[in-house]
Design an enzyme around this catalytic site. Structure first.
Site, PDB file in Angstrom:
ATOM      1  N   SER A   1       0.863  -1.226  -0.055  1.00 39.56           N
ATOM      2  CA  SER A   1      -0.052   0.033   0.110  1.00 39.56           C
ATOM      3  C   SER A   1       0.963   1.137   0.103  1.00 39.56           C
ATOM      4  O   SER A   1       1.852   1.115   0.309  1.00 39.56           O
ATOM      5  CB  SER A   1      -0.953  -0.029   1.408  1.00 39.56           C
ATOM      6  OG  SER A   1      -1.569   1.152   1.359  1.00 39.56           O
TER       7      SER A   1
ATOM      8  N   TYR B   1      -1.869  -0.722  10.903  1.00 39.89           N
ATOM      9  CA  TYR B   1      -2.052  -1.183   9.655  1.00 39.89           C
ATOM     10  C   TYR B   1      -0.866  -1.102   8.727  1.00 39.89           C
ATOM     11  O   TYR B   1      -0.540  -2.039   8.009  1.00 39.89           O
ATOM     12  CB  TYR B   1      -3.439  -0.690   8.900  1.00 39.89           C
ATOM     13  CG  TYR B   1      -3.388  -0.890   7.476  1.00 39.89           C
ATOM     14  CD1 TYR B   1      -3.687  -1.990   7.127  1.00 39.89           C
ATOM     15  CD2 TYR B   1      -3.454   0.195   6.564  1.00 39.89           C
ATOM     16  CE1 TYR B   1      -4.018  -2.441   5.650  1.00 39.89           C
ATOM     17  CE2 TYR B   1      -3.189  -0.230   5.039  1.00 39.89           C
ATOM     18  CZ  TYR B   1      -3.852  -1.626   4.713  1.00 39.89           C
ATOM     19  OH  TYR B   1      -3.846  -1.668   3.514  1.00 39.89           O
TER      20      TYR B   1
ATOM     21  N   LYS C   1       2.046  -3.723   6.875  1.00 38.49           N
ATOM     22  CA  LYS C   1       2.602  -3.820   5.479  1.00 38.49           C
ATOM     23  C   LYS C   1       4.187  -3.574   5.278  1.00 38.49           C
ATOM     24  O   LYS C   1       4.398  -4.454   4.516  1.00 38.49           O
ATOM     25  CB  LYS C   1       1.897  -2.626   4.357  1.00 38.49           C
ATOM     26  CG  LYS C   1       0.277  -3.018   4.348  1.00 38.49           C
ATOM     27  CD  LYS C   1      -0.122  -4.206   3.478  1.00 38.49           C
ATOM     28  CE  LYS C   1      -1.675  -4.399   3.355  1.00 38.49           C
ATOM     29  NZ  LYS C   1      -1.983  -5.681   2.818  1.00 38.49           N
TER      30      LYS C   1
HETATM   31  P1  NAD Z   1     -10.890  -6.216   1.070  1.00 38.24           P
HETATM   32  O1  NAD Z   1     -11.308  -6.225   2.548  1.00 38.24           O
HETATM   33  O2  NAD Z   1     -12.096  -5.850   0.234  1.00 38.24           O
HETATM   34  O3  NAD Z   1     -10.511  -7.543   0.583  1.00 38.24           O
HETATM   35  C1  NAD Z   1      -9.534  -8.480   1.470  1.00 38.24           C
HETATM   36  C2  NAD Z   1     -10.245  -9.972   1.639  1.00 38.24           C
HETATM   37  O4  NAD Z   1      -9.340 -10.855   2.465  1.00 38.24           O
HETATM   38  C3  NAD Z   1     -11.612  -9.776   2.070  1.00 38.24           C
HETATM   39  O5  NAD Z   1     -12.331 -10.674   1.074  1.00 38.24           O
HETATM   40  C4  NAD Z   1     -11.544 -10.495   3.385  1.00 38.24           C
HETATM   41  O6  NAD Z   1     -12.564 -11.271   3.874  1.00 38.24           O
HETATM   42  C5  NAD Z   1     -10.471 -11.415   3.213  1.00 38.24           C
HETATM   43  N1  NAD Z   1      -9.354 -12.040   4.325  1.00 38.24           N
HETATM   44  C6  NAD Z   1      -8.833 -10.990   5.290  1.00 38.24           C
HETATM   45  N2  NAD Z   1      -8.259 -11.650   6.094  1.00 38.24           N
HETATM   46  C7  NAD Z   1      -8.187 -13.131   5.863  1.00 38.24           C
HETATM   47  C8  NAD Z   1      -7.743 -14.242   6.494  1.00 38.24           C
HETATM   48  N3  NAD Z   1      -7.016 -14.320   7.572  1.00 38.24           N
HETATM   49  N4  NAD Z   1      -7.986 -15.424   5.696  1.00 38.24           N
HETATM   50  C9  NAD Z   1      -8.685 -15.504   4.685  1.00 38.24           C
HETATM   51  N5  NAD Z   1      -9.121 -14.422   4.132  1.00 38.24           N
HETATM   52  C10 NAD Z   1      -9.149 -13.045   4.677  1.00 38.24           C
HETATM   53  O7  NAD Z   1      -9.865  -5.200   0.635  1.00 38.24           O
HETATM   54  P2  NAD Z   1      -9.341  -4.910  -0.708  1.00 38.24           P
HETATM   55  O8  NAD Z   1      -9.371  -3.466  -0.765  1.00 38.24           O
HETATM   56  O9  NAD Z   1      -9.637  -5.779  -1.852  1.00 38.24           O
HETATM   57  O10 NAD Z   1      -7.625  -4.938  -0.278  1.00 38.24           O
HETATM   58  C11 NAD Z   1      -7.057  -6.175  -0.664  1.00 38.24           C
HETATM   59  C12 NAD Z   1      -5.716  -5.845  -0.099  1.00 38.24           C
HETATM   60  O11 NAD Z   1      -5.177  -4.570  -0.883  1.00 38.24           O
HETATM   61  C13 NAD Z   1      -5.547  -5.722   1.335  1.00 38.24           C
HETATM   62  O12 NAD Z   1      -4.234  -6.530   1.854  1.00 38.24           O
HETATM   63  C14 NAD Z   1      -5.221  -4.407   1.554  1.00 38.24           C
HETATM   64  O13 NAD Z   1      -4.592  -4.232   2.835  1.00 38.24           O
HETATM   65  C15 NAD Z   1      -4.471  -3.975   0.338  1.00 38.24           C
HETATM   66  N6  NAD Z   1      -4.783  -2.568   0.060  1.00 38.24           N
HETATM   67  C16 NAD Z   1      -6.050  -2.062  -0.068  1.00 38.24           C
HETATM   68  C17 NAD Z   1      -6.300  -0.794  -0.587  1.00 38.24           C
HETATM   69  C18 NAD Z   1      -7.633  -0.222  -0.782  1.00 38.24           C
HETATM   70  O14 NAD Z   1      -7.783   1.139  -0.808  1.00 38.24           O
HETATM   71  N7  NAD Z   1      -8.533  -0.649  -0.942  1.00 38.24           N
HETATM   72  C19 NAD Z   1      -4.977   0.221  -0.656  1.00 38.24           C
HETATM   73  C20 NAD Z   1      -3.714  -0.412  -0.537  1.00 38.24           C
HETATM   74  C21 NAD Z   1      -3.591  -1.826  -0.158  1.00 38.24           C
HETATM   75  C1  WQD Z   2      -9.189  10.233   0.803  1.00 39.40           C
HETATM   76  C2  WQD Z   2      -9.352  11.796   1.110  1.00 39.40           C
HETATM   77  C3  WQD Z   2      -9.373  12.410   3.350  1.00 39.40           C
HETATM   78  C4  WQD Z   2     -13.243  10.517   4.092  1.00 39.40           C
HETATM   79  C5  WQD Z   2      -6.641   5.140   3.156  1.00 39.40           C
HETATM   80  C6  WQD Z   2      -5.716   4.267   3.770  1.00 39.40           C
HETATM   81  C7  WQD Z   2      -4.567   3.957   2.999  1.00 39.40           C
HETATM   82  C8  WQD Z   2      -5.176   3.151   1.654  1.00 39.40           C
HETATM   83  C9  WQD Z   2      -6.393   3.858   0.881  1.00 39.40           C
HETATM   84  C10 WQD Z   2      -5.129   0.759   2.161  1.00 39.40           C
HETATM   85  C11 WQD Z   2      -8.457  12.258   2.223  1.00 39.40           C
HETATM   86  C12 WQD Z   2     -10.863  12.898   2.578  1.00 39.40           C
HETATM   87  C13 WQD Z   2     -12.261  10.896   3.521  1.00 39.40           C
HETATM   88  C14 WQD Z   2     -14.199  11.490   4.363  1.00 39.40           C
HETATM   89  C15 WQD Z   2     -13.078  13.331   3.517  1.00 39.40           C
HETATM   90  N1  WQD Z   2      -5.740   2.056   2.099  1.00 39.40           N
HETATM   91  N2  WQD Z   2     -11.965  12.367   3.384  1.00 39.40           N
HETATM   92  N3  WQD Z   2     -14.000  12.798   4.093  1.00 39.40           N
HETATM   93  O1  WQD Z   2      -6.630   8.280   3.799  1.00 39.40           O
HETATM   94  O2  WQD Z   2      -5.899   8.704   1.271  1.00 39.40           O
HETATM   95  O3  WQD Z   2      -6.141   6.077   2.214  1.00 39.40           O
HETATM   96  O4  WQD Z   2      -7.396   4.393   2.079  1.00 39.40           O
HETATM   97  O5  WQD Z   2      -4.195   0.256   2.096  1.00 39.40           O
HETATM   98  O6  WQD Z   2      -3.785   3.076   3.676  1.00 39.40           O
HETATM   99  O7  WQD Z   2      -5.016   5.301   4.759  1.00 39.40           O
HETATM  100  O8  WQD Z   2      -8.123   7.303   1.672  1.00 39.40           O
HETATM  101  O9  WQD Z   2     -10.476   7.325   0.947  1.00 39.40           O
HETATM  102  O10 WQD Z   2      -9.887   7.658   3.532  1.00 39.40           O
HETATM  103  O11 WQD Z   2      -9.468   9.507   2.090  1.00 39.40           O
HETATM  104  O12 WQD Z   2     -12.685  14.268   3.463  1.00 39.40           O
HETATM  105  O13 WQD Z   2     -15.544  10.909   4.843  1.00 39.40           O
HETATM  106  O14 WQD Z   2     -10.838  11.983   1.369  1.00 39.40           O
HETATM  107  O15 WQD Z   2      -9.199  13.285   4.315  1.00 39.40           O
HETATM  108  O16 WQD Z   2      -7.909  13.508   1.774  1.00 39.40           O
HETATM  109  P1  WQD Z   2      -6.577   7.464   2.437  1.00 39.40           P
HETATM  110  P2  WQD Z   2      -9.536   8.094   2.095  1.00 39.40           P
END
Ligand code: NAD
Ligand code: WQD
Length: 339
Positions: A124, A148, A152
């Protein structure tokens, strides 16, 4: 030979499954549905017209996971499974370390035992913390600001050590920026648990759908043109396609490399709101509130390494992200919960 997809029922995993099935890969998907709904599996099959194997297994239940490796010849793993809510990770750090770090250790031990050494890992942009400068390259300082993010960063470091000990491993660390939107079919999308989503796009969607009254914009005094925070929003289908490119890379070389998956373009909160209003034809009421603690002002990627080394770049803009996100919201007002 199949690709093992952990967390394949989740937001990014489900979209990646569709792209991999389209490309002809055989998939074995594992998920414990801790943050997803079984209804997604039928939708993935509906979009792709293809079958795949599914196990309702938890990464921390070694027996359940080993059954997968014993039953299917696995060529590579794409590891999405993990918990991802920053606020929850501050309240429940042990839960996050157990799920994200121990779960990954279990997976890696089984991969090693069964001779599977190709891995694409969901990292991430959170590993950059509050960035010193933008655009953020992979060489930028790493600094996770919450549990979190630390999970990572820890997994990235574990994977560096795994490769240092055995150079046959091939690992891509994909650092995602802010994935939003949905599949253009409107059949799969983001379905966060809880009454009020923590992330901006699902929140806007629910305000537009009339499920929440108004958006709270966290801060209007950032050093940006309109005072609101800037992020690198990326269409979920572009992000999913990045995994195909990363998979090709781990199949053809060894090593451990990090790649930013972002568009390289920043978008403010108010710009995203305006684009969503245009896509939906619905006005989004909002009000400014205090900054959210820990938020960076400006965060966007330098995605040039993914372009030059993976041959990947994002093709879809903000308007398409909002159009597809809105389609998903209107066709599935309760997410997958109607199934
Ligand atoms: P998500 O929660 O929609 O998907 C994660 C999936 O993993 C879920 O379906 C959950 O049920 C499953 N899961 C969690 N723990 C588990 C376990 N112990 N065993 C089996 N299954 C398990 O999240 P996402 O947005 O699809 O994110 C996927 C990956 O990408 C995550 O590792 C997340 O940290 C990373 N990521 C997400 C974002 C984002 O903004 N969505 C950004 C950066 C990184
Ligand atoms: C985006 C922008 C907020 C909600 C997070 C995690 C990051 C990654 C992606 C997994 C920011 C603003 C938000 C609201 C707002 N996930 N905001 N009102 O914080 O960039 O990233 O998700 O790895 O680790 O930290 O994403 O969508 O929460 O916020 O004004 O109700 O929207 O301040 O500027 P962020 P976000």
């Amino acid at each position: 030979m199949a690709i093992l997809i952990t967390g394949g029922a989740g937001f990014i995993g489900s979209h990646t499954c569709v792209e991999l099935l389209d490309a002809g890969y055989e998939l074995v998907v594992v998920d414990n549905f801790s943050n997803s709904n079984p209804g997604v599996l039928k939708r993935i099959r509906e979009i792709s017209g293809k079958e795949f194997v599914f196990y309702g297994a938890d990464l921390n239940r070694t027996g359940q996971l080993e059954e997968v490796f014993l039953t299917h010849p696995i060529e590579a793993v794409i590891h999405f499974a993990g918990l991802k809510a920053v606020g929850e990770s501050v309240r429940e750090p042990l839960h996050y370390y157990k799920n994200n770090v121990s779960g990954t250790l279990n997976l890696l031990a089984l991969m090693e035992k069964h001779g599977v050494k190709s891995l694409v890992f969901s990292s991430s942009a959170t590993v950059y913390g509050n960035p010193e400068c933008v655009p953020i390259s992979e060489k930028s300082r790493l600094h996770a600001a919450n549990p979190y993010g630390r999970t990572k960063l820890m997994v990235e470091r574990i994977l560096q050590d795994v490769h240092a000990a055995d150079r046959e491993w091939s690992i891509a660390l994909l650092r995602y920026f802010n994935p939003i939107g949905a599949h253009p079919s409107g059949l799969i999308g983001e379905d966060p648990n809880g009454a009020a989503p923590a992330n901006l796009m699902p929140y806007i969607s629910r305000v537009a759908a009339g499920k929440l009254d108004e958006l709270e914009v966290f801060g209007n005094d950032y050093p940006t043109a309109d005072g609101t925070g800037i992020r690198d929003y990326i269409h979920i289908v572009d992000l999913a396609r990045g995994h195909l490119k990363a998979l090709e890379k781990v199949f053809t070389s060894t090593g451990v490399e990090a790649y930013n998956l972002g568009t390289g373009t920043g978008c403010s909160v108010l710009e995203l709101v305006a684009s969503f209003e245009k896509a939906s034809g619905v006005r989004i009421p909002y009000r400014f509130v205090d900054r959210r603690p820990g938020d960076a002002a400006i965060c966007y990627a330098d995605p040039s390494k993914a372009q030059s080394e993976l041959g990947w770049s994002a093709a879809r803009g903000i308007d398409e992200m909002c159009r597809d996100g809105w389609k998903w919201q209107t066709l599935n007002p309760n997410g997958y919960r109607t199934e």
